[in-house]
Design an enzyme around this catalytic site. Sequence first.
Site, PDB file in Angstrom:
ATOM      1  CB  THR A   1      -0.418   6.658   0.101  1.00  0.00           C
ATOM      2  OG1 THR A   1      -1.646   5.531  -0.157  1.00  0.00           O
ATOM      3  CG2 THR A   1      -0.972   7.796  -0.906  1.00  0.00           C
TER       4      THR A   1
ATOM      5  CB  THR B   1      -1.786   6.341   4.098  1.00  0.00           C
ATOM      6  OG1 THR B   1      -2.701   6.607   3.204  1.00  0.00           O
ATOM      7  CG2 THR B   1      -0.816   7.462   4.318  1.00  0.00           C
TER       8      THR B   1
ATOM      9  CB  THR C   1      -4.441   6.114   7.397  1.00  0.00           C
ATOM     10  OG1 THR C   1      -4.063   5.315   6.740  1.00  0.00           O
ATOM     11  CG2 THR C   1      -4.907   5.768   8.737  1.00  0.00           C
ATOM     12  N   GLY C   2      -6.810   6.068   5.523  1.00  0.00           N
ATOM     13  CA  GLY C   2      -7.866   5.550   5.231  1.00  0.00           C
ATOM     14  C   GLY C   2      -8.471   6.043   3.900  1.00  0.00           C
ATOM     15  CG  HIS C   3     -12.825   6.544   1.805  1.00  0.00           C
ATOM     16  ND1 HIS C   3     -14.068   5.821   1.580  1.00  0.00           N
ATOM     17  CD2 HIS C   3     -12.692   7.044   0.650  1.00  0.00           C
ATOM     18  CE1 HIS C   3     -14.559   6.051   0.523  1.00  0.00           C
ATOM     19  NE2 HIS C   3     -13.635   6.478  -0.316  1.00  0.00           N
ATOM     20  N   GLY C   4      -9.396   8.709   1.590  1.00  0.00           N
ATOM     21  CA  GLY C   4      -9.067   9.917   1.431  1.00  0.00           C
ATOM     22  C   GLY C   4     -10.168  10.980   1.071  1.00  0.00           C
TER      23      GLY C   4
ATOM     24  NE  ARG D   1      -8.456   8.154  -4.330  1.00  0.00           N
ATOM     25  CZ  ARG D   1      -7.989   7.913  -3.121  1.00  0.00           C
ATOM     26  NH1 ARG D   1      -6.579   7.444  -3.301  1.00  0.00           N
ATOM     27  NH2 ARG D   1      -8.548   8.036  -2.109  1.00  0.00           N
ATOM     28  CB  VAL D   2      -4.801  12.766  -6.241  1.00  0.00           C
ATOM     29  CG1 VAL D   2      -4.091  13.166  -5.027  1.00  0.00           C
ATOM     30  CG2 VAL D   2      -3.890  13.031  -7.399  1.00  0.00           C
ATOM     31  N   GLY D   3      -5.916  11.089  -3.551  1.00  0.00           N
ATOM     32  CA  GLY D   3      -6.485  11.227  -2.113  1.00  0.00           C
ATOM     33  C   GLY D   3      -5.998  12.407  -1.338  1.00  0.00           C
ATOM     34  CG  ASP D   4      -5.874  11.660   2.889  1.00  0.00           C
ATOM     35  OD1 ASP D   4      -6.216  10.407   2.092  1.00  0.00           O
ATOM     36  OD2 ASP D   4      -5.622  11.602   4.157  1.00  0.00           O
TER      37      ASP D   4
ATOM     38  CB  SER E   1      -1.095  -0.120   1.127  1.00  0.00           C
ATOM     39  OG  SER E   1      -0.156  -0.208   2.523  1.00  0.00           O
TER      40      SER E   1
END
Length: 332
Positions: free
Chosen positions: A207, A189, A240-243, A217-220, A87
């Site tokens: 991450t 992350t 961490t988790g669902h960005g 796609r880009v998360g937090d 990850s």
Amino acid sequence: MENTRRKFLKSAAIGTVGLSLTSWTSKAVQMGDVSTREGTKPIVLSTWNFGLQANEAAWSILSKKGRALDAVEAGVRIPEGDPNERSVGYGGRPDRDGKVTLDACIMDELSNIGSVACLEHIKHPISVARAVMEKTPHVMLVGQGALDFALSQGFKKENLLVEASEKEWKEWLKTSQYQPKVNIENHDTIGMIALDATGNLSGACTTSGMAYKMHGRVGDSPIIGAGLYVDNEIGAATATGHGEEVIRIAGCHLVVELMRQGKSPQQACEEAVMRIVKLTQIRKKNLKDIQVGFIALDKQGNYGSYCVQGGFNYAVHDAMGNRLIDANYYLK
């Protein structure tokens, strides 16, 4: 004479209270009550169980009175370079097109920041993010531009898709169902925050993103204020988790601002998670499909954490050693 007597009694009382508090605090520290731990520095926190090994690398710098910025970069490079860690970095799970795209950001005690997003072919995006911070007039580079910059700085271009991840991706293509499993594909992350011996804070977050995400796609994680935030007067936080859910509330900035208002790191993490819970309910989404965890560290070395549902843990390393802690959570 009476005034002198009163002053004596007041001084004696204050002395007794001080001794009692010192004794109680020492006992609380021995029992591991983090809410009473004053002046704990240096100290480093990182998300998930791979944080233990990452913390060791960071501690080797912090314990020698090194800078928190150097410690967090060195720490997160450990999982970034591990081909068995699915990850983060090299070995990370690809997007739905089979491309491993990496995101990272870093922030120091002076509010200097650097970030990269959707970066391919570079094993250590955190070091590229630091180079963006120190060697460009910008704070974020993405995609091909981030890769071009990395190569110009001497970073080596590599294939990041290891055999095991490629095999999983090809198996996923048979159904192409995008249903990330909480605490597995969402376990995406490593965030690290540290307080060094001089009392300065820094943080890093890196991450490979959610497995089988849409390309681009880009998360937090690479977004300052979402996946990471540091205010050297107050504290630091990482997520961490669902960005998407962290971005929705500017999560780590929120945690630090709550600490500025007087909340403890633990209370700040809890309130941030409750914001996510509330918005999830307003949007009529299923909370069981979401996992977000925060960790926070204040200027005095006190720390806390909280997450949406069980399964999130984090590692702490200070003078008492390195240990893994299961975070408390909302969804019982």
